[in-house]
Design a protein around this motif. Structure first.
Motif, PDB file in Angstrom:
ATOM      1  N   MET A 205       0.853  -1.212   0.000  1.00  0.00           N
ATOM      2  CA  MET A 205       0.000   0.000   0.000  1.00  0.00           C
ATOM      3  C   MET A 205       0.879   1.249   0.000  1.00  0.00           C
ATOM      4  SD  MET A 205      -3.347   0.653   0.319  1.00  0.00           S
ATOM      5  CE  MET A 205      -4.163   2.242   0.267  1.00  0.00           C
ATOM      6  N   LYS A 206       0.590   2.168  -0.897  1.00  0.00           N
ATOM      7  CA  LYS A 206       1.415   3.373  -0.955  1.00  0.00           C
ATOM      8  C   LYS A 206       1.143   4.273   0.260  1.00  0.00           C
ATOM      9  CE  LYS A 206      -1.516   6.347  -3.820  1.00  0.00           C
ATOM     10  NZ  LYS A 206      -2.796   5.727  -3.892  1.00  0.00           N
ATOM     11  N   LYS A 207       2.126   5.081   0.624  1.00  0.00           N
ATOM     12  CA  LYS A 207       1.972   5.970   1.781  1.00  0.00           C
ATOM     13  C   LYS A 207       1.193   7.209   1.347  1.00  0.00           C
ATOM     14  CE  LYS A 207       5.292   3.895   4.464  1.00  0.00           C
ATOM     15  NZ  LYS A 207       4.688   2.760   5.111  1.00  0.00           N
ATOM     16  N   ILE A 208       0.260   7.588   2.196  1.00  0.00           N
ATOM     17  CA  ILE A 208      -0.513   8.782   1.867  1.00  0.00           C
ATOM     18  C   ILE A 208      -0.269   9.827   2.942  1.00  0.00           C
ATOM     19  CG2 ILE A 208      -2.867   9.706   1.713  1.00  0.00           C
ATOM     20  CD1 ILE A 208      -3.587   7.044   0.362  1.00  0.00           C
ATOM     21  N   GLN A 209      -0.023  11.037   2.524  1.00  0.00           N
ATOM     22  CA  GLN A 209       0.238  12.119   3.467  1.00  0.00           C
ATOM     23  C   GLN A 209      -1.083  12.744   3.889  1.00  0.00           C
ATOM     24  OE1 GLN A 209       3.571  12.774   4.357  1.00  0.00           O
ATOM     25  NE2 GLN A 209       2.492  13.850   6.015  1.00  0.00           N
ATOM     26  N   PHE A 210      -1.363  12.705   5.178  1.00  0.00           N
ATOM     27  CA  PHE A 210      -2.539  13.411   5.681  1.00  0.00           C
ATOM     28  C   PHE A 210      -2.165  14.893   5.839  1.00  0.00           C
ATOM     29  CE2 PHE A 210      -5.844  10.328   6.891  1.00  0.00           C
ATOM     30  CZ  PHE A 210      -5.184   9.149   6.568  1.00  0.00           C
ATOM     31  N   PRO A 211      -3.139  15.792   5.824  1.00  0.00           N
ATOM     32  CA  PRO A 211      -2.811  17.216   6.007  1.00  0.00           C
ATOM     33  C   PRO A 211      -2.068  17.430   7.329  1.00  0.00           C
ATOM     34  CG  PRO A 211      -5.152  16.914   5.490  1.00  0.00           C
ATOM     35  CD  PRO A 211      -4.573  15.559   5.640  1.00  0.00           C
ATOM     36  N   ASP A 212      -1.190  18.415   7.375  1.00  0.00           N
ATOM     37  CA  ASP A 212      -0.356  18.654   8.565  1.00  0.00           C
ATOM     38  C   ASP A 212      -1.164  18.840   9.839  1.00  0.00           C
ATOM     39  OD1 ASP A 212       1.939  18.391   7.236  1.00  0.00           O
ATOM     40  OD2 ASP A 212       2.261  20.556   6.899  1.00  0.00           O
TER      41      ASP A 212
ATOM     42  N   ALA B 287      -9.311   8.862   0.119  1.00  0.00           N
ATOM     43  CA  ALA B 287     -10.379   9.860  -0.082  1.00  0.00           C
ATOM     44  C   ALA B 287      -9.784  11.269  -0.070  1.00  0.00           C
ATOM     45  CB  ALA B 287     -11.446   9.712   0.990  1.00  0.00           C
ATOM     46  N   ILE B 288      -8.795  11.480   0.802  1.00  0.00           N
ATOM     47  CA  ILE B 288      -8.150  12.809   0.840  1.00  0.00           C
ATOM     48  C   ILE B 288      -7.471  13.053  -0.510  1.00  0.00           C
ATOM     49  CG2 ILE B 288      -6.237  14.109   1.884  1.00  0.00           C
ATOM     50  CD1 ILE B 288      -7.079  12.804   4.592  1.00  0.00           C
ATOM     51  N   GLU B 289      -6.829  12.002  -1.015  1.00  0.00           N
ATOM     52  CA  GLU B 289      -6.190  12.166  -2.322  1.00  0.00           C
ATOM     53  C   GLU B 289      -7.224  12.380  -3.432  1.00  0.00           C
ATOM     54  OE1 GLU B 289      -1.937  10.351  -2.477  1.00  0.00           O
ATOM     55  OE2 GLU B 289      -3.160   9.430  -4.030  1.00  0.00           O
TER      56      GLU B 289
ATOM     57  N   VAL C  38     -11.271  14.932  -1.095  1.00  0.00           N
ATOM     58  CA  VAL C  38     -12.228  15.177  -0.004  1.00  0.00           C
ATOM     59  C   VAL C  38     -11.542  15.998   1.090  1.00  0.00           C
ATOM     60  CG1 VAL C  38     -13.573  14.060   1.831  1.00  0.00           C
ATOM     61  CG2 VAL C  38     -13.510  13.037  -0.464  1.00  0.00           C
ATOM     62  N   ASP C  39     -12.228  17.004   1.590  1.00  0.00           N
ATOM     63  CA  ASP C  39     -11.669  17.856   2.641  1.00  0.00           C
ATOM     64  C   ASP C  39     -11.954  17.216   4.008  1.00  0.00           C
ATOM     65  OD1 ASP C  39     -10.636  19.905   4.114  1.00  0.00           O
ATOM     66  OD2 ASP C  39     -12.232  21.353   3.672  1.00  0.00           O
ATOM     67  N   LEU C  40     -11.183  16.178   4.305  1.00  0.00           N
ATOM     68  CA  LEU C  40     -11.364  15.455   5.572  1.00  0.00           C
ATOM     69  C   LEU C  40     -10.416  16.064   6.588  1.00  0.00           C
ATOM     70  CD1 LEU C  40     -12.658  12.997   7.027  1.00  0.00           C
ATOM     71  CD2 LEU C  40     -10.712  11.641   6.229  1.00  0.00           C
ATOM     72  N   ILE C  41     -10.965  16.551   7.723  1.00  0.00           N
ATOM     73  CA  ILE C  41     -10.101  17.291   8.660  1.00  0.00           C
ATOM     74  C   ILE C  41      -9.836  16.538   9.964  1.00  0.00           C
ATOM     75  CG2 ILE C  41     -10.694  19.560   7.710  1.00  0.00           C
ATOM     76  CD1 ILE C  41     -12.568  19.943  10.163  1.00  0.00           C
ATOM     77  N   GLY C  42     -10.572  15.458  10.232  1.00  0.00           N
ATOM     78  CA  GLY C  42     -10.326  14.786  11.502  1.00  0.00           C
ATOM     79  C   GLY C  42     -10.867  13.374  11.551  1.00  0.00           C
ATOM     80  N   TYR C  43     -10.332  12.629  12.511  1.00  0.00           N
ATOM     81  CA  TYR C  43     -10.716  11.220  12.679  1.00  0.00           C
ATOM     82  C   TYR C  43     -10.675  10.896  14.170  1.00  0.00           C
ATOM     83  CZ  TYR C  43     -10.247   6.072  12.252  1.00  0.00           C
ATOM     84  OH  TYR C  43     -10.411   4.702  12.346  1.00  0.00           O
TER      85      TYR C  43
END
Ligand code: BG6
Length: 487
Positions: free
Chosen positions: A1-8, A419-421, A424-429
């Motif tokens: 699975m490729k690495k995905i950068q979440f927003p800072d 989804a972020i890629e 989608v403007d996902l800001i939290g989990y």
């Protein structure tokens, strides 16, 4: 699975609700809530609502995991995992014990102030649910809960107190937890606090019988919650322009069981009422196009005044949040309905595996629905509940190995990254029950979601000692790496 950068600045965290973790049900001036009248149950024994507290019954909310007396230790452990956000709820009955009191309970106000200050100490942003299945029991008994419009004013009094008192300590709020549960027959009591004609056994596997009158009452109760929520959004913004208020929807997500157009159409209808109706009202400020026909066919007449319409338009939410555990399928074929196992989430999907409690695990569905919701609403999104309810075993040396939970979280986080890629403007989990707590549907302790284990059993026996599971260390690493290290 490729690495995905979440927003800072991604808000990693965890979620709980007062009635499932706090305990101290009659301490510190707290009044009784509907949840305090729900007995314990398990996979085979449904929870029961009892109008009076019965001596020989165990009510798990009364002590829960006693977070009331342990919150400092618990928040310190959240901080150790690196939480940026902690979703919790305020028990309305700790602030207004009866719901309709003239004055708030100072001790309750100070309790939550201490909790928020503790979060602040660790730079953890609280995300506060104002009502999480915690209707004051007095309002249910005396007013039939949200069926009475007066509850809007009582709720506003409560909101006014907490928005004013916690200014500067809290920024993010949610109005009603899983508000769309009120759009479903089993939600009348738990979600809307409507006692009249309430089904007192929480058995989701059985069909619920509801008269037209009850249905009408339930949808009007839901309408009153919409109005209350919208007014709360407006009030919050007036008290502090920095406040961000979200809706919270139970992700009741379904696929058509087959490509048969009648299955597809039925799925669309199910999604409209069960899933989209509430978000449509709360994000857009008006009932959607499909509501009229649905209400007409169901014999429901919503008491929608001009003032209500204005309130809904003036109180659109700032962000969209939802819970996501499982998906199901919709079928119109009577044979399939008989054989495929009809669950609360719908008919079983042959491509998915289930949890021990029969919830079908579907990580890819999370990416799909994030995209669906985002293209519909175009406002920031948060996944505020997600996780695997499972039985954990404590080894002789005290360790708790929960690879099944790690696997569940990993797969869902990967799909959020996708989804972020996707844009989608996902800001939290905030995964659910970051510390083990009482299950809402079954009232048991053994259905554990936590990364922190709590020594307590289904009958309330145990030391309440907190221990770190393997998932604790795994999630810590995930947060530290901002979602890039999921191994
Ligand atoms: C959501 C609720 O429905 O799911 C929570 O908001 C609940 O309160 C969670 O605990 C998990 O469900 P359960 O029944 O396993 O506790």
């Amino acid at each position: 699975m490729k690495k995905i950068q979440f927003p800072d600045n991604f808000l990693w965290g965890g979620a709980t609700a007062a009635n499932q973790c706090e305990g101290a049900w009659n301490i510190g001036g707290k009044g009784e809530s509907v949840a305090d009248h729900m007995t314990a149950g398990d996979r085979k024994t449904p929870r029961r609502f009892t109008p009076e507290i019965e001596d020989d019954q165990y009510y798990p909310s009364h002590e829960a995991i006693d977070m009331y007396h342990n919150y400092k230790e618990d928040i310190a452990m959240f901080a150790e995992m690196g939480f940026k956000m902690y979703r919790m709820s305020i028990a309305w009955t700790r602030i207004f014990p009866n719901g309709d009191d003239k004055k708030p309970n100072e001790e309750g106000i100070e309790f939550y102030r201490s909790v928020f200050e503790e979060c602040k100490k660790y730079n953890i942003e609280p995300l506060v649910t104002l009502s999480h299945y915690e209707m004051p029991y007095n309002l249910a008994k005396e007013y039939d809960g949200w069926a009475d419009r007066k509850c809007i004013d009582f709720f506003m009094n409560y909101c006014n107190v907490v928005f004013t008192e916690y200014k500067g300590l809290v920024k993010y709020w949610l109005t009603f937890n899983e508000i769309n549960i009120g759009a479903m027959h089993f939600g009348a009591l738990m979600s809307c606090g409507v006692l009249s004609g309430a089904v007192t056994e929480l058995d989701l596997s059985k069909p619920f019988v509801e008269t037209d009158k009850q249905k009408n009452r339930r949808f009007n109760a839901l309408h009153n919650q919409f109005v209350a929520s919208a007014k709360a959004v407006k009030l919050a913004h007036a008290i502090d322009a920095e406040y961000k208020i979200g809706c919270m929807i139970a992700g009741m997500c379904s696929y058509p069981f087959t490509p048969n157009p009648s299955d597809v159409l039925e799925t669309q209808k199910r999604m409209q009422i069960g899933n989209y109706l509430c978000g449509d009202v709360m994000v857009r400020g008006e009932y959607p196009h499909y509501a009229d026909r649905f209400f007409k066919e169901q014999g429901v007449k919503i008491d929608l005044t001009d003032a209500d319409s204005r309130a809904l338009k003036d109180g659109c939410v700032d962000f969209y949040s939802f819970s996501y555990y499982a998906t199901g399928c919709v079928s119109t074929d009577p044979e399939t309905l008989k054989s495929a196992g009809n669950m609360v989430f719908g008919v079983a999907n042959p491509h998915l595996k289930s949890s021990e409690w029969g919830w079908q695990i579907d990580a890819v569905g999370l990416r799909f629905f994030l995209n669906e919701y985002y293209s519909r609403y175009q406002i920031p999104m948060m996944v505020v509940e997600n996780g695997l309810g499972a039985v954990d075993t404590v080894e002789d040396d005290g360790s708790i190995h929960d690879p099944y939970r790690i696997e569940y979280l990993r797969r869902h986080i990967e799909q959020m990254g996708e989804a972020i890629e996707d844009g989608v403007d996902l800001i939290g989990y905030t995964p659910w029950g970051c510390i083990d707590l009482i299950s809402a549907s079954t009232g048991e302790m053994h259905k554990r979601y936590g990364m922190i284990y709590v020594d307590n059993d289904n009958d309330g026996n145990g030391t309440m000692k907190r221990s770190r599971k393997d998932s604790f260390y795994w999630y810590k690493k995930c947060i530290e790496s901002n979602g890039t290290d999921l191994d």
